[in-house]
Design an enzyme around this catalytic site. Structure first.
Site, short mmCIF file in Angstrom:
data_model
loop_
_atom_site.label_atom_id
_atom_site.label_comp_id
_atom_site.label_asym_id
_atom_site.label_seq_id
_atom_site.Cartn_x
_atom_site.Cartn_y
_atom_site.Cartn_z
N HIS A 1 0.86 -1.19 0.00
CA HIS A 1 0.00 0.00 0.00
C HIS A 1 0.89 1.24 0.00
O HIS A 1 1.89 1.29 0.72
CB HIS A 1 -0.87 -0.02 1.26
CG HIS A 1 -1.70 1.22 1.46
ND1 HIS A 1 -1.44 2.13 2.46
CD2 HIS A 1 -2.78 1.69 0.79
CE1 HIS A 1 -2.33 3.11 2.40
NE2 HIS A 1 -3.14 2.88 1.40
N ASN A 2 0.54 2.23 -0.82
CA ASN A 2 1.34 3.47 -0.90
C ASN A 2 2.84 3.16 -0.91
O ASN A 2 3.61 3.63 -0.07
CB ASN A 2 1.00 4.41 0.28
CG ASN A 2 -0.38 5.04 0.11
OD1 ASN A 2 -1.02 4.89 -0.93
ND2 ASN A 2 -0.84 5.75 1.11
N GLU B 1 1.56 0.07 -5.48
CA GLU B 1 0.61 1.17 -5.64
C GLU B 1 1.35 2.45 -6.07
O GLU B 1 2.39 2.79 -5.52
CB GLU B 1 -0.14 1.43 -4.34
CG GLU B 1 -1.26 2.44 -4.52
CD GLU B 1 -2.11 2.64 -3.28
OE1 GLU B 1 -3.21 3.18 -3.43
OE2 GLU B 1 -1.67 2.27 -2.18
N ASP C 1 0.48 6.45 -6.76
CA ASP C 1 -0.46 7.57 -6.63
C ASP C 1 -0.02 8.67 -7.60
O ASP C 1 1.00 9.32 -7.37
CB ASP C 1 -0.39 8.09 -5.19
CG ASP C 1 -1.76 8.32 -4.59
OD1 ASP C 1 -2.68 8.53 -5.37
OD2 ASP C 1 -1.88 8.30 -3.36
N HIS D 1 1.60 11.40 -2.10
CA HIS D 1 0.34 11.20 -1.38
C HIS D 1 -0.44 12.51 -1.45
O HIS D 1 -0.10 13.47 -0.77
CB HIS D 1 0.65 10.81 0.07
CG HIS D 1 -0.47 10.09 0.74
ND1 HIS D 1 -1.16 9.06 0.13
CD2 HIS D 1 -1.02 10.20 1.97
CE1 HIS D 1 -2.08 8.60 0.96
NE2 HIS D 1 -2.02 9.28 2.08
N GLU E 1 -3.38 4.85 -8.68
CA GLU E 1 -4.35 5.78 -8.11
C GLU E 1 -4.25 7.01 -9.00
O GLU E 1 -3.36 7.84 -8.80
CB GLU E 1 -3.97 6.11 -6.67
CG GLU E 1 -4.33 5.04 -5.67
CD GLU E 1 -5.82 4.98 -5.43
OE1 GLU E 1 -6.46 6.05 -5.48
OE2 GLU E 1 -6.35 3.90 -5.22
#
Length: 639
Positions: A168-169, A198, A200, A213, A247
């Site tokens: 995640h992230n 991931e 973003d 983020h 994302e």
């Protein structure tokens, strides 16, 4: 003795030797030792306290390090004269204690050739205590099965039949609010076998998309730099496919640049069309070896994408319309710092068909519907093949409308509620569709949830913050040691087969395993900052799995001995679903005021455990090896 002197006398020609030379000489003799423990033993044996030792003092140090009582006892039990093991004695030990059933005579010969340091003993096909102690300290006697160190599972099932190592992230190496974004996040995750990363993505200056983020003070990376780093390390640890979970917050113009970056960097590795053999089912990890898959929103069908292949897509933008309910959890990217209560999925199908109104225990909830439109560049959309991101609405909706190549991402809070209220439906869903679980947005410190509860219901991608050490990452690293560390583990048959009625909270018709672990001793355990070479040590053994199998037991405390504590305690566990069980060994130093201090741990799947006398290697909180620190155990289990 003659052999020993011949090996070391040259080093003493100039007289006594110091601590550094002692350490080097031990390494030359293939004795793995911790500098901090050697330093203490050296000090204890340096009779004149001059920082230099004689050949006799060195021999005493060598014996302290190698002649462990528990190993001497095993050796003497199988040696006819307490000096030598004949080849047949070693075969007997391997079959009776180490459960080596096949080719034990050949294996015994190989062990003698590999580990026996005394040439005349080796030539006679025998083994001295020196050889036996080297064998018992080798990788062959570790707890983790050698067979599990390579890819041994069937890799031809569809992707949805596997647990997939997911982060995640991935770009964050600290917290979620002000910490740095760093390429190291991607590199270290890939090196650990992670297969779903991931990214973003946001509009950046000079028409260059950036990764960070959103709406926070985390630093920014160029999208193309991230992609180049991933390309370099993607298949270093595993040959199996990498999924890039985008994302995507970029404008259509910068989405086109992302598409161009992806195609230029990955070239033929980027999956940009259906595989001929898989037009309407998910391909297998085997069929997707060395491929990179893009997970993102997608416009139109796979057939339409195929027909557009090779055409000019520049400037072509489509609108994606989706429903957003006020009482539903918003998309992951919009709920960075709060989580709303989720009603639709929890209530499922309890709906008045005429009014479309939900009911719960006599309470009526009016759901205000609204839609939003997103602009998606066709060039990026067409790179999404088997991993189309689709908003989760309800299990009933998925059963009726979800396509085989559509995946859902569900926040941990919603997933936890669903797993408790609708476990059977959740498992039915994960049999068909790849489901990703991600940490709730309020985890601004990048903390993690326990992934086990979501593996128990078959969720393929349980995404954790890889940068945050602790129990969840210990379980993640332990689980994915299996199958050669490939990042893909075939789910147990009861989480794959449609006729199964498995429910982790209500186990029926199980064939439990009785696991017995005799915790014999510790070997050169790590020392705490406050323990001045002698810690008060204890070991905790924990089982993680279905709720009924979760338990822990611990040893007594051994005072002032981190070098060679002896426990000799036996623990028994009844494990109903061994296919999902992980065993975790934790070593602590007792602290009466500030609480116990973590020294090291090791986690592995129950079914990857060797039987017999085994060494348990220990790892730090950050996941680094603490060799030669380990535990010595005897393991036995039967079903």
């Amino acid at each position: 003795m003659k052999w020993f002197l011949s090996k070391i006398q040259d080093d003493f020609r100039g007289g006594k030797i110091n601590l550094e030379k002692t350490q080097r000489l031990l390494e030359k003799l293939d004795i793995r030792c911790s500098y901090i423990h050697v330093k203490r033993i050296f000090k204890d044996n340096d009779r004149l306290k001059q920082g230099r030792i004689t050949i006799e003092e060195f021999r005493a140090i060598y014996r302290i390090l190698t002649h462990r009582e528990e190993i001497v006892e095993i050796f003497n039990a199988y040696s006819e004269n307490r000096k030598i093991l004949l080849e047949n004695n070693l075969v007997q030990f391997l079959t009776q204690e180490q459960y080596t059933t096949e080719m034990s005579k050949t294996i015994a010969f190989e062990i003698i050739q590999k580990y026996e340091p005394i040439e005349e003993v080796r030539k006679a096909r025998q083994m001295s205590f020196e050889g036996f102690t080297r064998y018992m300290d080798s990788r062959e006697c570790q707890l983790f099965k050698n067979e599990c160190r390579k890819v041994y599972q069937d890799m031809t099932h569809p992707l949805n039949d596997y647990f997939i190592s997911s982060s995640h992230n991935t770009y964050l190496v600290s917290d979620q609010l002000v910490g740095p974004s760093d390429l190291w996040g991607y590199v270290s995750a890939l090196v650990k076998g992670c297969r779903c990363l991931e990214i973003d993505c946001w509009d950046g200056a000079q028409n260059e998309p950036v990764v960070y983020h959103g709406y926070t003070l985390t630093s920014k990376l160029l999208f193309k730099t991230v992609i180049q780093a991933i390309h370099k390390y993607a298949f270093m640890t595993s040959d199996y496919p990498v999924v890039l979970s985008l994302e995507n917050h970029c404008s259509p113009a910068q989405q086109e640049i992302m598409a161009d970056n992806l195609q230029t960097t990955f070239g033929e590795s980027l999956l940009s069309d259906m595989l001929a053999d898989f037009p309407d089912t998910l391909p297998s990890p085997e069929a997707l070896k060395f491929k990179v898959l893009v997970k993102n929103k997608k416009i139109g069908t796979l057939k339409e994408t195929h027909e557009r292949k090779g055409s000019d897509k520049r400037g072509k933008v489509e609108e994606w319309e989706e429903e957003v309910a006020d009482l539903e959890e918003e998309e992951e990217e919009e709920e960075k710092f709060k989580e709303s209560e989720i009603f639709e999925s929890v209530l499922g199908d309890n709906q008045d068909k005429e009014t479309g109104v939900k009911k719960l225990s006599g309470v009526t909830l009016f759901k205000k519907k609204k839609t939003r439109k997103l602009k998606i560049a066709l060039a990026l959309s067409d790179l999404v093949i088997y991993t189309k991101a689709e908003k989760f609405k309800s299990f009933q909706h998925s059963r009726l409308y979800q396509q085989f190549n559509e995946n859902n991402s569900i926040g941990e809070t919603q997933a936890r509620k669903l797993s408790k209220l609708r476990a059977h439906e959740f498992i039915f869903h994960t049999r068909k569709f790849i489901t990703r679980i991600y940490p709730k947005a309020t985890r601004a410190d990048s903390s993690n949830f326990n992934p086990q509860e979501f593996w128990n219901i078959g969720c393929q991608m349980v995404a954790l913050n890889f940068q945050t050490p602790g129990l969840p990452m210990d379980l993640q690293n332990g689980k994915f040691l299996d199958n050669g560390g490939s990042g893909y583990i075939l789910k147990p048959h009861f989480l794959r087969e449609s006729e199964s009625y498995f429910n982790p909270s209500d186990i029926k018709d199980s064939m439990p395993i009785t696991l017995t672990i005799r915790l014999i001793s510790g070997i050169q355990l790590p020392l705490t900052h406050s323990s001045s070479n002698k810690g008060d040590t204890l070991v905790i053994i924990e089982v993680f799995g279905v709720p009924n199998d979760q338990m822990k037991q611990q040893t007594r405390v051994i005072k002032k001995n981190a070098f060679s504590p002896r426990w000799n305690e036996t623990f028994t566990f009844i494990i109903h679903v061994p296919e999902l069980a992980l065993i975790r060994f934790v070593v602590e130093s007792q602290g009466l005021i500030a609480g116990n201090e973590f020294l090291g741990q090791y986690t592995l799947p129950l079914l990857c455990m060797n039987k017999g006398y085994r060494r348990v290697p220990l790892f730090s909180r950050m996941g680094e090896s603490l060799e030669p620190a380990s535990l010595f155990v005897y393991v036995w289990y039967v079903r």
